[in-house]
Design a protein around this motif. Structure first.
Motif, PDB file in Angstrom:
ATOM      1  N   LYS A   1       9.061   6.502  -9.184  1.00 27.36           N
ATOM      2  CA  LYS A   1       8.016   6.323 -10.193  1.00 27.36           C
ATOM      3  C   LYS A   1       8.545   6.688 -11.570  1.00 27.36           C
ATOM      4  O   LYS A   1       8.294   5.992 -12.558  1.00 27.36           O
ATOM      5  CB  LYS A   1       6.806   7.193  -9.847  1.00 27.36           C
ATOM      6  CG  LYS A   1       6.004   6.721  -8.650  1.00 27.36           C
ATOM      7  CD  LYS A   1       4.832   7.660  -8.401  1.00 27.36           C
ATOM      8  CE  LYS A   1       4.023   7.204  -7.199  1.00 27.36           C
ATOM      9  NZ  LYS A   1       2.907   8.135  -6.904  1.00 27.36           N
ATOM     10  N   HIS A   2       9.272   7.776 -11.645  1.00 26.49           N
ATOM     11  CA  HIS A   2       9.828   8.212 -12.928  1.00 26.49           C
ATOM     12  C   HIS A   2      10.893   7.245 -13.422  1.00 26.49           C
ATOM     13  O   HIS A   2      11.028   7.000 -14.618  1.00 26.49           O
ATOM     14  CB  HIS A   2      10.413   9.622 -12.769  1.00 26.49           C
ATOM     15  CG  HIS A   2      11.043  10.150 -14.027  1.00 26.49           C
ATOM     16  ND1 HIS A   2      10.300  10.556 -15.119  1.00 26.49           N
ATOM     17  CD2 HIS A   2      12.353  10.314 -14.367  1.00 26.49           C
ATOM     18  CE1 HIS A   2      11.110  10.961 -16.077  1.00 26.49           C
ATOM     19  NE2 HIS A   2      12.360  10.820 -15.640  1.00 26.49           N
TER      20      HIS A   2
ATOM     21  N   LEU B   1      16.118  -9.492   1.689  1.00 23.88           N
ATOM     22  CA  LEU B   1      15.439  -8.221   1.503  1.00 23.88           C
ATOM     23  C   LEU B   1      14.353  -8.361   0.444  1.00 23.88           C
ATOM     24  O   LEU B   1      14.511  -9.091  -0.533  1.00 23.88           O
ATOM     25  CB  LEU B   1      16.440  -7.144   1.080  1.00 23.88           C
ATOM     26  CG  LEU B   1      17.630  -6.927   2.017  1.00 23.88           C
ATOM     27  CD1 LEU B   1      18.586  -5.909   1.429  1.00 23.88           C
ATOM     28  CD2 LEU B   1      17.163  -6.501   3.390  1.00 23.88           C
ATOM     29  N   SER B   2      13.255  -7.642   0.634  1.00 25.96           N
ATOM     30  CA  SER B   2      12.116  -7.796  -0.260  1.00 25.96           C
ATOM     31  C   SER B   2      11.342  -6.495  -0.353  1.00 25.96           C
ATOM     32  O   SER B   2      11.246  -5.744   0.622  1.00 25.96           O
ATOM     33  CB  SER B   2      11.207  -8.913   0.256  1.00 25.96           C
ATOM     34  OG  SER B   2      10.024  -9.009  -0.502  1.00 25.96           O
ATOM     35  N   CYS B   3      10.795  -6.226  -1.539  1.00 25.25           N
ATOM     36  CA  CYS B   3       9.992  -5.028  -1.746  1.00 25.25           C
ATOM     37  C   CYS B   3       9.031  -5.286  -2.898  1.00 25.25           C
ATOM     38  O   CYS B   3       9.437  -5.794  -3.943  1.00 25.25           O
ATOM     39  CB  CYS B   3      10.891  -3.837  -2.071  1.00 25.25           C
ATOM     40  SG  CYS B   3      10.022  -2.320  -2.488  1.00 25.25           S
ATOM     41  N   GLU B   4       7.751  -4.959  -2.719  1.00 29.67           N
ATOM     42  CA  GLU B   4       6.761  -5.197  -3.769  1.00 29.67           C
ATOM     43  C   GLU B   4       6.469  -3.910  -4.529  1.00 29.67           C
ATOM     44  O   GLU B   4       6.196  -2.863  -3.927  1.00 29.67           O
ATOM     45  CB  GLU B   4       5.468  -5.741  -3.168  1.00 29.67           C
ATOM     46  CG  GLU B   4       4.448  -6.163  -4.224  1.00 29.67           C
ATOM     47  CD  GLU B   4       3.255  -6.882  -3.634  1.00 29.67           C
ATOM     48  OE1 GLU B   4       2.123  -6.535  -4.012  1.00 29.67           O
ATOM     49  OE2 GLU B   4       3.459  -7.784  -2.798  1.00 29.67           O
ATOM     50  N   ILE B   5       6.528  -3.985  -5.858  1.00 26.98           N
ATOM     51  CA  ILE B   5       6.266  -2.831  -6.716  1.00 26.98           C
ATOM     52  C   ILE B   5       5.362  -3.267  -7.858  1.00 26.98           C
ATOM     53  O   ILE B   5       5.704  -4.192  -8.602  1.00 26.98           O
ATOM     54  CB  ILE B   5       7.582  -2.245  -7.293  1.00 26.98           C
ATOM     55  CG1 ILE B   5       8.496  -1.769  -6.164  1.00 26.98           C
ATOM     56  CG2 ILE B   5       7.294  -1.091  -8.244  1.00 26.98           C
ATOM     57  CD1 ILE B   5       9.832  -1.277  -6.648  1.00 26.98           C
ATOM     58  N   ASP B   6       4.229  -2.622  -7.989  1.00 30.56           N
ATOM     59  CA  ASP B   6       3.293  -2.892  -9.092  1.00 30.56           C
ATOM     60  C   ASP B   6       2.994  -4.387  -9.233  1.00 30.56           C
ATOM     61  O   ASP B   6       2.970  -4.932 -10.345  1.00 30.56           O
ATOM     62  CB  ASP B   6       3.856  -2.341 -10.411  1.00 30.56           C
ATOM     63  CG  ASP B   6       3.956  -0.825 -10.404  1.00 30.56           C
ATOM     64  OD1 ASP B   6       3.207  -0.189  -9.640  1.00 30.56           O
ATOM     65  OD2 ASP B   6       4.782  -0.282 -11.156  1.00 30.56           O
TER      66      ASP B   6
ATOM     67  N   ALA C   1       0.820  -1.201   0.000  1.00 30.48           N
ATOM     68  CA  ALA C   1       0.000   0.000   0.000  1.00 30.48           C
ATOM     69  C   ALA C   1       0.855   1.254   0.000  1.00 30.48           C
ATOM     70  O   ALA C   1       0.367   2.346  -0.304  1.00 30.48           O
ATOM     71  CB  ALA C   1      -0.919   0.003   1.234  1.00 30.48           C
ATOM     72  N   GLN C   2       2.132   1.124   0.337  1.00 26.97           N
ATOM     73  CA  GLN C   2       3.004   2.290   0.372  1.00 26.97           C
ATOM     74  C   GLN C   2       3.355   2.713  -1.049  1.00 26.97           C
ATOM     75  O   GLN C   2       3.652   1.892  -1.904  1.00 26.97           O
ATOM     76  CB  GLN C   2       4.275   1.976   1.157  1.00 26.97           C
ATOM     77  CG  GLN C   2       4.005   1.736   2.647  1.00 26.97           C
ATOM     78  CD  GLN C   2       5.275   1.360   3.359  1.00 26.97           C
ATOM     79  OE1 GLN C   2       5.818   0.281   3.138  1.00 26.97           O
ATOM     80  NE2 GLN C   2       5.758   2.238   4.206  1.00 26.97           N
ATOM     81  N   SER C   3       3.352   3.996  -1.281  1.00 26.17           N
ATOM     82  CA  SER C   3       3.608   4.505  -2.632  1.00 26.17           C
ATOM     83  C   SER C   3       5.079   4.833  -2.809  1.00 26.17           C
ATOM     84  O   SER C   3       5.805   5.105  -1.848  1.00 26.17           O
ATOM     85  CB  SER C   3       2.767   5.755  -2.877  1.00 26.17           C
ATOM     86  OG  SER C   3       3.104   6.767  -1.931  1.00 26.17           O
ATOM     87  N   LEU C   4       5.518   4.800  -4.058  1.00 24.11           N
ATOM     88  CA  LEU C   4       6.889   5.159  -4.387  1.00 24.11           C
ATOM     89  C   LEU C   4       7.029   6.668  -4.441  1.00 24.11           C
ATOM     90  O   LEU C   4       6.066   7.399  -4.687  1.00 24.11           O
ATOM     91  CB  LEU C   4       7.269   4.557  -5.737  1.00 24.11           C
ATOM     92  CG  LEU C   4       7.204   3.043  -5.876  1.00 24.11           C
ATOM     93  CD1 LEU C   4       7.676   2.637  -7.274  1.00 24.11           C
ATOM     94  CD2 LEU C   4       8.031   2.343  -4.817  1.00 24.11           C
TER      95      LEU C   4
ATOM     96  N   THR D   1      12.536   8.290   0.962  1.00 24.67           N
ATOM     97  CA  THR D   1      12.021   7.427   2.025  1.00 24.67           C
ATOM     98  C   THR D   1      11.024   6.377   1.555  1.00 24.67           C
ATOM     99  O   THR D   1      10.395   5.725   2.371  1.00 24.67           O
ATOM    100  CB  THR D   1      11.326   8.289   3.094  1.00 24.67           C
ATOM    101  OG1 THR D   1      10.225   8.977   2.478  1.00 24.67           O
ATOM    102  CG2 THR D   1      12.286   9.276   3.702  1.00 24.67           C
ATOM    103  N   CYS D   2      10.860   6.163   0.251  1.00 28.13           N
ATOM    104  CA  CYS D   2       9.870   5.199  -0.220  1.00 28.13           C
ATOM    105  C   CYS D   2      10.405   3.768  -0.096  1.00 28.13           C
ATOM    106  O   CYS D   2      11.596   3.563   0.162  1.00 28.13           O
ATOM    107  CB  CYS D   2       9.471   5.513  -1.661  1.00 28.13           C
ATOM    108  SG  CYS D   2      10.641   4.952  -2.900  1.00 28.13           S
ATOM    109  N   PRO D   3       9.550   2.746  -0.273  1.00 28.17           N
ATOM    110  CA  PRO D   3      10.006   1.355  -0.109  1.00 28.17           C
ATOM    111  C   PRO D   3      11.201   0.993  -0.986  1.00 28.17           C
ATOM    112  O   PRO D   3      12.113   0.292  -0.542  1.00 28.17           O
ATOM    113  CB  PRO D   3       8.767   0.540  -0.498  1.00 28.17           C
ATOM    114  CG  PRO D   3       7.615   1.444  -0.226  1.00 28.17           C
ATOM    115  CD  PRO D   3       8.101   2.826  -0.529  1.00 28.17           C
ATOM    116  N   LEU D   4      11.195   1.460  -2.227  1.00 25.55           N
ATOM    117  CA  LEU D   4      12.306   1.140  -3.123  1.00 25.55           C
ATOM    118  C   LEU D   4      13.584   1.807  -2.652  1.00 25.55           C
ATOM    119  O   LEU D   4      14.663   1.196  -2.668  1.00 25.55           O
ATOM    120  CB  LEU D   4      11.969   1.570  -4.554  1.00 25.55           C
ATOM    121  CG  LEU D   4      13.056   1.320  -5.599  1.00 25.55           C
ATOM    122  CD1 LEU D   4      13.453  -0.154  -5.626  1.00 25.55           C
ATOM    123  CD2 LEU D   4      12.580   1.766  -6.981  1.00 25.55           C
TER     124      LEU D   4
END
Length: 481
Positions: free
Chosen positions: A85-86, A391-396, A77-80, A123-126
């Motif tokens: 995003k760019h 380490l793990s991070c979900e994007i799209d 749910a956290q946004s980039l 500070t975003c997840p990525l």
């Protein structure tokens, strides 16, 4: 059981030099949330007083973590941030050109620069997972997070091949064009200028960790290539995968890796992991596993032939090795403290003289890389303490996973590799299973594997000794090419 081998053990390539990290002693798989040198926003010890900017520290302390998978697995749910995003990092794996060994050549400087993405830290997840895989010196941390004056150093992303995490110098016909059968991963580094990239060293030589897209399209013929990223469980090793490595080596590497038979094996004792009895090597022969570990000053009892070991008095690492032995489908284990009578000096002299026979003849060797003593336990076997999760991070809807540190880096930080006695055991073993705080690695005389990379369809890993010796062998399977 041991077979006669036709080739001697190949020597390993020297470990590449890399820039030392000055500020943080947690150099293997930097996990921000658990790093004592970032406790309460400060790097302590010799570099005390280095403080993260307020916005980064707040994000670090208040981040949402998915404890079922990883301490840095961000909530979907956290946004980039706008920069991420760019950047569209997922498209990099499909369209960007990987950094190659040729790009460190000054003649290729312009090409090298085009393959590098400069990235500010937010500070975003990525951003957080990128920060986690980046080993920062004190000055680097100040520079890339400077809120007023702007960065003096630049944090950069560079695309590379997952294959080169296992076989650093491997190339293939389309390698220089950025094409090949393998998946890609992203490295990070902090540099003063783009020119540093080609003038000093290949970025992948410095990188402790990297990230890639998890491969989930099994059997569909789709995906990003062989050696795609795979989830590593934080509570138990993937014994099915480990057995697959060993059985594949049995089938394909009978020239380079088969255990070596010697009549002297009939002089050794083994531990029967099922009955816990000290027995002689069976007359009919057997497959057995050896344990290589650091004693660390632990006083161990002396056992004789026929003794049945008590269930509560053995060092924890040895108990865990018995679990691993049976989990790999084997019955017999050789451990120096158990299979050599410690109170019998004459026997010790004879058995120590058989070390090369014992380790050359083993079906596999279990190596406890991170253990400081015989009581340290084997990570994810007897304990989950001090395990460093992936380490793990979900994007799209897609998950980015870390490759985890290379085996060479793990060994460079290991007490096991710093002791001549244990290190020689690794050199004598034709097939080695390394248990670390991150994951399990396998290395034989022909290939290297790890839990985080799916090698089930890797061309390099599916070739036999005969195919590799064939003059018509495709170049991408020839590590000397």
């Amino acid at each position: 059981m041991p077979r006669k081998a036709k080739a001697s053990k190949s020597s390993s390539s020297p470990q590449p030099k890399r820039r030392a990290a000055k500020a943080c002693s947690i150099q293997v798989g930097h996990v921000i949330q658990s790093c004592p040198y970032l406790s309460q926003g400060k790097r302590q010890g010799d570099f005390s007083g280095v403080t993260l900017p307020v916005n980064l520290e707040t994000a670090r302390l208040s981040a949402t973590f998915d404890t079922s998978s990883s301490p840095t697995a961000a909530s979907s749910a956290q946004s980039l941030c706008q920069r991420c995003k760019h950047q569209n990092i997922l498209s990099c794996f499909a369209t960007a050109l990987p950094f190659t060994l040729d790009d460190k050549d000054p003649d290729h400087s312009n090409r090298a620069k085009r393959k590098i993405s400069q990235i500010p830290l937010t500070t975003c997840p990525l951003c957080r997972i990128i920060f986690d895989i980046t080993c920062l010196a004190g000055d680097d941390l100040r520079d890339i997070t400077a809120p007023i004056h702007g960065p003096k150093c630049q944090l950069v992303l560079v695309l590379g091949w997952t294959m080169n995490r296992l076989e650093r110098d491997l190339r293939w016909p389309e390698y220089a064009k950025g094409e090949g059968p393998y998946a890609k991963c992203l490295y990070t580094s902090v540099i003063n200028s783009i020119e540093e990239v080609y003038a000093r060293a290949v970025l992948v030589d410095w990188a402790i960790d990297a990230i890639g897209v998890e491969e989930i399209l099994q059997g569909s013929g789709e995906g990003s290539g062989a050696l795609g990223l795979k989830k590593v469980g934080s509570t138990a090793p993937d014994y099915g995968m480990i057995k697959g490595w060993l059985h594949r080596c049995d089938d394909l590497h009978h020239i380079t890796c088969w255990p070596t038979w010697s009549e002297d094996l009939r002089k050794i004792k083994l531990l029967d992991a099922e009955t816990r009895e000290i027995v002689m090597y069976p007359l009919s022969g057997c497959d057995y596993i050896t344990l290589s570990y650091v004693w660390g000053g632990v006083v161990q009892h002396s056992y004789k032939l026929g003794d049945v070991l008590p269930a509560v008095s053995l060092p924890a690492t040895i108990e865990d090795a018995m679990v691993v032995t049976q989990s790999l489908g084997k019955r017999y284990l050789w451990v120096d403290s158990l299979c050599i009578e410690q109170d019998n000096e004459a026997e010790k002299v004879v058995q120590i003289g058989l070390m090369s026979v014992i380790y050359n003849g083993a079906w596999a060797s279990i190596i406890c890389v991170s253990g400081q003593s015989a009581q340290s336990r084997i990570p994810r076997v007897g304990t989950s303490d001090n395990v460093i999760p992936q380490l793990s991070c979900e994007i799209d809807g897609k998950r980015l996973l870390s490759t985890m540190p290379t085996l060479s880096h793990q060994l460079s930080q290991s007490p096991w590799a710093k002791r001549a006695w244990t290190f020689q055991e690794g050199l004598l073993s034709p097939r080695r299973v390394f248990f670390t705080r991150h994951q399990v690695y396998f290395e034989c005389n022909a290939a290297q594997c790890c839990e985080s990379l799916d090698d089930s369809n890797s061309p390099f890993h599916l070739q036999s000794d005969e195919q590799r010796q064939n003059e018509k062998l495709p170049a991408y399977l020839d590590s000397d090419h």
